[in-house]
Design a protein around this motif. Structure first.
Motif, PDB file in Angstrom:
ATOM      1  N   TYR A  22     -44.090   7.822 -43.267  1.00  0.00           N
ATOM      2  CA  TYR A  22     -43.439   7.190 -44.418  1.00  0.00           C
ATOM      3  C   TYR A  22     -44.299   6.052 -44.970  1.00  0.00           C
ATOM      4  CZ  TYR A  22     -40.113   4.394 -47.067  1.00  0.00           C
ATOM      5  OH  TYR A  22     -39.506   3.666 -48.050  1.00  0.00           O
ATOM      6  N   ARG A  23     -44.808   5.201 -44.076  1.00  0.00           N
ATOM      7  CA  ARG A  23     -45.618   4.055 -44.510  1.00  0.00           C
ATOM      8  C   ARG A  23     -46.926   4.494 -45.171  1.00  0.00           C
ATOM      9  NH1 ARG A  23     -45.280  -1.115 -42.917  1.00  0.00           N
ATOM     10  NH2 ARG A  23     -46.689  -1.242 -44.679  1.00  0.00           N
ATOM     11  N   ILE A  24     -47.525   5.578 -44.681  1.00  0.00           N
ATOM     12  CA  ILE A  24     -48.760   6.074 -45.295  1.00  0.00           C
ATOM     13  C   ILE A  24     -48.487   6.562 -46.707  1.00  0.00           C
ATOM     14  CG2 ILE A  24     -50.495   7.916 -45.171  1.00  0.00           C
ATOM     15  CD1 ILE A  24     -50.343   7.498 -42.059  1.00  0.00           C
ATOM     16  N   VAL A  25     -47.394   7.302 -46.889  1.00  0.00           N
ATOM     17  CA  VAL A  25     -47.029   7.744 -48.245  1.00  0.00           C
ATOM     18  C   VAL A  25     -46.742   6.525 -49.118  1.00  0.00           C
ATOM     19  CG1 VAL A  25     -45.306   8.984 -49.614  1.00  0.00           C
ATOM     20  CG2 VAL A  25     -46.207  10.011 -47.512  1.00  0.00           C
ATOM     21  N   GLN A  26     -45.992   5.567 -48.597  1.00  0.00           N
ATOM     22  CA  GLN A  26     -45.650   4.359 -49.356  1.00  0.00           C
ATOM     23  C   GLN A  26     -46.911   3.601 -49.772  1.00  0.00           C
ATOM     24  OE1 GLN A  26     -43.808   1.197 -47.037  1.00  0.00           O
ATOM     25  NE2 GLN A  26     -42.420   0.765 -48.744  1.00  0.00           N
ATOM     26  N   ASP A  27     -47.839   3.395 -48.855  1.00  0.00           N
ATOM     27  CA  ASP A  27     -49.079   2.686 -49.180  1.00  0.00           C
ATOM     28  C   ASP A  27     -49.917   3.458 -50.196  1.00  0.00           C
ATOM     29  OD1 ASP A  27     -48.444   0.596 -47.507  1.00  0.00           O
ATOM     30  OD2 ASP A  27     -49.797   1.211 -45.892  1.00  0.00           O
ATOM     31  N   SER A  28     -49.941   4.773 -50.066  1.00  0.00           N
ATOM     32  CA  SER A  28     -50.702   5.599 -51.011  1.00  0.00           C
ATOM     33  C   SER A  28     -50.129   5.475 -52.415  1.00  0.00           C
ATOM     34  CB  SER A  28     -50.691   7.064 -50.572  1.00  0.00           C
ATOM     35  OG  SER A  28     -51.337   7.217 -49.330  1.00  0.00           O
ATOM     36  N   LEU A  29     -48.806   5.535 -52.529  1.00  0.00           N
ATOM     37  CA  LEU A  29     -48.180   5.412 -53.851  1.00  0.00           C
ATOM     38  C   LEU A  29     -48.351   4.006 -54.420  1.00  0.00           C
ATOM     39  CD1 LEU A  29     -44.940   7.519 -53.320  1.00  0.00           C
ATOM     40  CD2 LEU A  29     -46.984   8.137 -54.642  1.00  0.00           C
ATOM     41  N   THR A  30     -48.343   3.002 -53.559  1.00  0.00           N
ATOM     42  CA  THR A  30     -48.606   1.633 -54.014  1.00  0.00           C
ATOM     43  C   THR A  30     -50.014   1.543 -54.593  1.00  0.00           C
ATOM     44  OG1 THR A  30     -47.077   0.688 -52.416  1.00  0.00           O
ATOM     45  CG2 THR A  30     -48.781  -0.784 -53.280  1.00  0.00           C
ATOM     46  N   ASN A  31     -50.984   2.184 -53.928  1.00  0.00           N
ATOM     47  CA  ASN A  31     -52.351   2.177 -54.437  1.00  0.00           C
ATOM     48  C   ASN A  31     -52.454   2.879 -55.783  1.00  0.00           C
ATOM     49  OD1 ASN A  31     -53.311   0.703 -52.292  1.00  0.00           O
ATOM     50  ND2 ASN A  31     -54.093   2.482 -51.181  1.00  0.00           N
ATOM     51  N   VAL A  32     -51.709   3.961 -55.964  1.00  0.00           N
ATOM     52  CA  VAL A  32     -51.695   4.648 -57.266  1.00  0.00           C
ATOM     53  C   VAL A  32     -51.156   3.691 -58.331  1.00  0.00           C
ATOM     54  CG1 VAL A  32     -50.645   6.504 -58.623  1.00  0.00           C
ATOM     55  CG2 VAL A  32     -51.494   6.977 -56.317  1.00  0.00           C
ATOM     56  N   ALA A  33     -50.048   3.026 -58.025  1.00  0.00           N
ATOM     57  CA  ALA A  33     -49.445   2.104 -58.996  1.00  0.00           C
ATOM     58  C   ALA A  33     -50.391   0.957 -59.338  1.00  0.00           C
ATOM     59  CB  ALA A  33     -48.122   1.559 -58.461  1.00  0.00           C
ATOM     60  N   LYS A  34     -51.174   0.509 -58.369  1.00  0.00           N
ATOM     61  CA  LYS A  34     -52.068  -0.626 -58.594  1.00  0.00           C
ATOM     62  C   LYS A  34     -53.357  -0.254 -59.308  1.00  0.00           C
ATOM     63  CE  LYS A  34     -50.712  -3.507 -54.705  1.00  0.00           C
ATOM     64  NZ  LYS A  34     -51.148  -4.116 -53.453  1.00  0.00           N
ATOM     65  N   HIS A  35     -53.888   0.930 -59.019  1.00  0.00           N
ATOM     66  CA  HIS A  35     -55.248   1.222 -59.434  1.00  0.00           C
ATOM     67  C   HIS A  35     -55.415   2.371 -60.421  1.00  0.00           C
ATOM     68  CE1 HIS A  35     -56.462  -1.606 -56.374  1.00  0.00           C
ATOM     69  NE2 HIS A  35     -55.809  -0.903 -55.447  1.00  0.00           N
ATOM     70  N   ALA A  36     -54.415   3.231 -60.577  1.00  0.00           N
ATOM     71  CA  ALA A  36     -54.585   4.418 -61.408  1.00  0.00           C
ATOM     72  C   ALA A  36     -54.179   4.162 -62.858  1.00  0.00           C
ATOM     73  CB  ALA A  36     -53.760   5.566 -60.838  1.00  0.00           C
ATOM     74  N   SER A  37     -54.657   5.036 -63.717  1.00  0.00           N
ATOM     75  CA  SER A  37     -54.277   4.999 -65.122  1.00  0.00           C
ATOM     76  C   SER A  37     -52.766   5.200 -65.239  1.00  0.00           C
ATOM     77  CB  SER A  37     -55.017   6.136 -65.842  1.00  0.00           C
ATOM     78  OG  SER A  37     -54.605   6.239 -67.169  1.00  0.00           O
ATOM     79  N   PRO A  38     -52.122   4.555 -66.197  1.00  0.00           N
ATOM     80  CA  PRO A  38     -50.661   4.671 -66.320  1.00  0.00           C
ATOM     81  C   PRO A  38     -50.160   6.100 -66.540  1.00  0.00           C
ATOM     82  CG  PRO A  38     -51.468   2.876 -67.677  1.00  0.00           C
ATOM     83  CD  PRO A  38     -52.676   3.605 -67.156  1.00  0.00           C
ATOM     84  N   ASP A  39     -50.999   6.986 -67.078  1.00  0.00           N
ATOM     85  CA  ASP A  39     -50.532   8.356 -67.331  1.00  0.00           C
ATOM     86  C   ASP A  39     -51.045   9.355 -66.297  1.00  0.00           C
ATOM     87  OD1 ASP A  39     -53.171   8.343 -68.135  1.00  0.00           O
ATOM     88  OD2 ASP A  39     -52.824   9.615 -69.884  1.00  0.00           O
ATOM     89  N   THR A  40     -51.429   8.861 -65.141  1.00  0.00           N
ATOM     90  CA  THR A  40     -51.874   9.757 -64.078  1.00  0.00           C
ATOM     91  C   THR A  40     -50.719  10.617 -63.575  1.00  0.00           C
ATOM     92  OG1 THR A  40     -53.090   9.828 -62.001  1.00  0.00           O
ATOM     93  CG2 THR A  40     -51.404   8.151 -62.176  1.00  0.00           C
ATOM     94  N   THR A  41     -51.048  11.782 -63.049  1.00  0.00           N
ATOM     95  CA  THR A  41     -50.068  12.629 -62.384  1.00  0.00           C
ATOM     96  C   THR A  41     -50.337  12.530 -60.893  1.00  0.00           C
ATOM     97  OG1 THR A  41     -49.961  14.149 -64.240  1.00  0.00           O
ATOM     98  CG2 THR A  41     -49.222  14.989 -62.116  1.00  0.00           C
ATOM     99  N   THR A  42     -49.288  12.310 -60.115  1.00  0.00           N
ATOM    100  CA  THR A  42     -49.434  12.103 -58.679  1.00  0.00           C
ATOM    101  C   THR A  42     -48.669  13.180 -57.925  1.00  0.00           C
ATOM    102  OG1 THR A  42     -49.598   9.738 -59.057  1.00  0.00           O
ATOM    103  CG2 THR A  42     -49.101  10.440 -56.808  1.00  0.00           C
ATOM    104  N   ARG A  43     -49.303  13.706 -56.872  1.00  0.00           N
ATOM    105  CA  ARG A  43     -48.669  14.705 -56.016  1.00  0.00           C
ATOM    106  C   ARG A  43     -48.613  14.169 -54.594  1.00  0.00           C
ATOM    107  NH1 ARG A  43     -52.101  17.151 -59.421  1.00  0.00           N
ATOM    108  NH2 ARG A  43     -53.805  16.987 -57.937  1.00  0.00           N
TER     109      ARG A  43
END
Length: 117
Positions: A22-43
């Protein structure tokens, strides 16, 4: 930011193992929110594997590059996301691999095993 999820769960896994996943998924999604383009698609994909003594958990979180050249507004960061993931998987004899994808996005692949080491 669109997120698609896929989970393959066959029974239960140990409580500590599921908490670390759970924490690995949470940290990964936090990194997407912090560093990715706003219109990125995440899987997000989590495979808990078949029940049995060698059952492992496989996690993959990836995002596309997006088409917006600007990044999301900077969010506070302790700079420990990937380091924390590596520490978590080490507790379970696993591995984590993270890096850029061919399309300019980013991915995190992690595997954890059922017995803490």
């Amino acid at each position: 930011m669109p997120i698609s999820t896929s989970a393959v769960i066959r029974g239960n896994c140990r409580r500590g193992l599921s908490a670390q996943a759970y924490r690995i998924v949470q940290d990964s999604l936090t990194n997407v929110a912090k560093h990715a383009s706003p219109d990125t698609t995440t899987r997000v994909r989590v495979d808990v594997g078949a029940p049995g003594p060698g059952r492992g958990v496989r996690i993959r979180v990836d995002n596309s590059a997006g088409s917006t050249p600007t990044r999301a507004p900077a969010l506070p960061s302790a700079g420990r996301g990937l380091t924390g993931m590596r520490e978590r998987v080490a507790l379970y004899g696993g591995t984590v691999d993270a890096g850029r994808t061919d399309d300019g996005g980013y991915r995190v692949d992690a595997t954890l095993w059922p017995v803490p080491r």
